[in-house]
Write an enzyme that holds these catalytic residues in place. Structure first.
Site, PDB file in Angstrom:
ATOM      1  N   LYS A   1       0.813  -1.219   0.000  1.00 50.31           N
ATOM      2  CA  LYS A   1       0.000   0.000   0.000  1.00 50.31           C
ATOM      3  C   LYS A   1       0.848   1.271   0.000  1.00 50.31           C
ATOM      4  O   LYS A   1       0.558   2.211  -0.725  1.00 50.31           O
ATOM      5  CB  LYS A   1      -0.926   0.025   1.230  1.00 50.31           C
ATOM      6  CG  LYS A   1      -2.004  -1.019   1.259  1.00 50.31           C
ATOM      7  CD  LYS A   1      -3.025  -0.729   2.332  1.00 50.31           C
ATOM      8  CE  LYS A   1      -2.408  -0.622   3.711  1.00 50.31           C
ATOM      9  NZ  LYS A   1      -1.712  -1.846   4.147  1.00 50.31           N
TER      10      LYS A   1
ATOM     11  N   ARG B   1     -10.235   1.275   9.263  1.00 50.32           N
ATOM     12  CA  ARG B   1      -9.813  -0.113   9.432  1.00 50.32           C
ATOM     13  C   ARG B   1     -10.987  -1.053   9.715  1.00 50.32           C
ATOM     14  O   ARG B   1     -10.845  -2.261   9.585  1.00 50.32           O
ATOM     15  CB  ARG B   1      -8.801  -0.220  10.579  1.00 50.32           C
ATOM     16  CG  ARG B   1      -7.466   0.443  10.292  1.00 50.32           C
ATOM     17  CD  ARG B   1      -6.507   0.243  11.434  1.00 50.32           C
ATOM     18  NE  ARG B   1      -5.229   0.890  11.205  1.00 50.32           N
ATOM     19  CZ  ARG B   1      -4.207   0.334  10.565  1.00 50.32           C
ATOM     20  NH1 ARG B   1      -4.331  -0.893  10.100  1.00 50.32           N
ATOM     21  NH2 ARG B   1      -3.082   0.991  10.407  1.00 50.32           N
TER      22      ARG B   1
ATOM     23  N   ARG C   1      11.557  -9.970   4.797  1.00 49.83           N
ATOM     24  CA  ARG C   1      12.161  -8.639   4.679  1.00 49.83           C
ATOM     25  C   ARG C   1      13.460  -8.518   5.474  1.00 49.83           C
ATOM     26  O   ARG C   1      13.559  -8.989   6.607  1.00 49.83           O
ATOM     27  CB  ARG C   1      11.174  -7.567   5.169  1.00 49.83           C
ATOM     28  CG  ARG C   1      10.049  -7.315   4.215  1.00 49.83           C
ATOM     29  CD  ARG C   1       9.240  -6.087   4.571  1.00 49.83           C
ATOM     30  NE  ARG C   1       8.546  -6.211   5.846  1.00 49.83           N
ATOM     31  CZ  ARG C   1       7.380  -5.639   6.105  1.00 49.83           C
ATOM     32  NH1 ARG C   1       6.780  -4.912   5.178  1.00 49.83           N
ATOM     33  NH2 ARG C   1       6.810  -5.770   7.283  1.00 49.83           N
TER      34      ARG C   1
ATOM     35  N   ARG D   1      13.534  -7.174  11.298  1.00 45.33           N
ATOM     36  CA  ARG D   1      12.811  -6.624  12.437  1.00 45.33           C
ATOM     37  C   ARG D   1      12.214  -7.745  13.265  1.00 45.33           C
ATOM     38  O   ARG D   1      11.797  -8.776  12.743  1.00 45.33           O
ATOM     39  CB  ARG D   1      11.692  -5.699  11.957  1.00 45.33           C
ATOM     40  CG  ARG D   1      12.160  -4.369  11.473  1.00 45.33           C
ATOM     41  CD  ARG D   1      11.087  -3.525  10.841  1.00 45.33           C
ATOM     42  NE  ARG D   1       9.730  -3.828  11.281  1.00 45.33           N
ATOM     43  CZ  ARG D   1       8.651  -3.169  10.850  1.00 45.33           C
ATOM     44  NH1 ARG D   1       8.788  -2.193   9.968  1.00 45.33           N
ATOM     45  NH2 ARG D   1       7.445  -3.493  11.268  1.00 45.33           N
TER      46      ARG D   1
END
Length: 226
Positions: A15, A90, A129, A162
């Site tokens: 997004k 949301r 990632r 992360r």
């Protein structure tokens, strides 16, 4: 004429990347609820301090406060042509409240773009990632890994993952998203303004499809050449 667009999609759907490109190729401003929240807190605005008072008590910030922050933001001069809402609403309840608030200001949501991506692809996008500690470059061990494992191609820095990008955490984030957001998708589908886009395709293809969906509302600029 003002055009308001909501960009929906689960974590890992892309997004942020798509919203940035859409804003560059249209007259719309990118309004990300997370950025808006951080700015209001940082600047100590009245609404920002009100939101902070709830957060300091460990409570969720009420929808009314969040919507008022958004309404305040979209009255800025750079939002005269319209906005791309990213990260809000949301839930269905938030969507209804936002729609009512916009209607009170003679505005509305014109289109909702939903980036649809299979669950297994989302998990790999999130859990794969890696980020360089030195220059911030990003990689993905499944889709675009660095040439040397754990080493940044750009600067030779060390790559790290992360703590919230583990496979288990990624699955939990997706579960929460779909539980909250599927009713929201159905809500806009019934209004006839939801456009579902295949978010697992190549980035430029996805962006062109989104622009096609918005073509009846906007004048867009061509994709810049590489």
């Amino acid at each position: 004429m003002t055009t308001n667009v909501i960009l929906l999609g689960p974590p890992g759907a892309g997004k942020g990347t798509q919203a940035k490109t859409l804003a560059e190729r249209t007259s719309l401003s990118h309004v990300a609820s997370g950025d808006l929240f951080r700015a209001a807190l940082r600047e100590g605005t009245e609404l920002g301090m009100l939101a902070k008072s709830y957060m300091d008590r460990g409570e969720l910030v009420p929808d009314e406060v969040v919507i008022n922050m958004i309404l305040e933001r979209i009255q800025a001069p750079d939002c005269l042509a319209g906005v791309i809402f990213d990260g809000f609403p949301r839930t269905r309840e938030q969507a209804v409240a936002l729609g009512e608030s916009l209607a009170a200001h003679d505005s509305k949501i014109d289109a909702v773009l939903y980036l649809s991506v299979p669950n297994e692809v989302l998990l790999r996008r999130i859990a794969g990632r890696q980020t360089c500690k030195t220059c911030g470059a990003t990689y993905n061990i499944y889709y675009f890994p660095s040439h040397r494992p754990g080493i940044c191609d750009a600067c030779g820095g060390k790559l790290y993952q992360r703590s919230d990008d583990s496979m288990e955490t990624a699955q939990h984030r997706l579960d929460v998203y779909f539980e909250q957001t599927m009713p929201l998708i159905e809500y806009y589908q019934r209004q006839g303004i939801l456009h579902e886009i295949d978010g697992q395709r190549e980035i430029t293809w996805v962006n062109e499809e989104m622009l096609k969906a918005l073509s009846q509302y906007l004048v867009t600029s061509p994709q810049p050449e590489e």
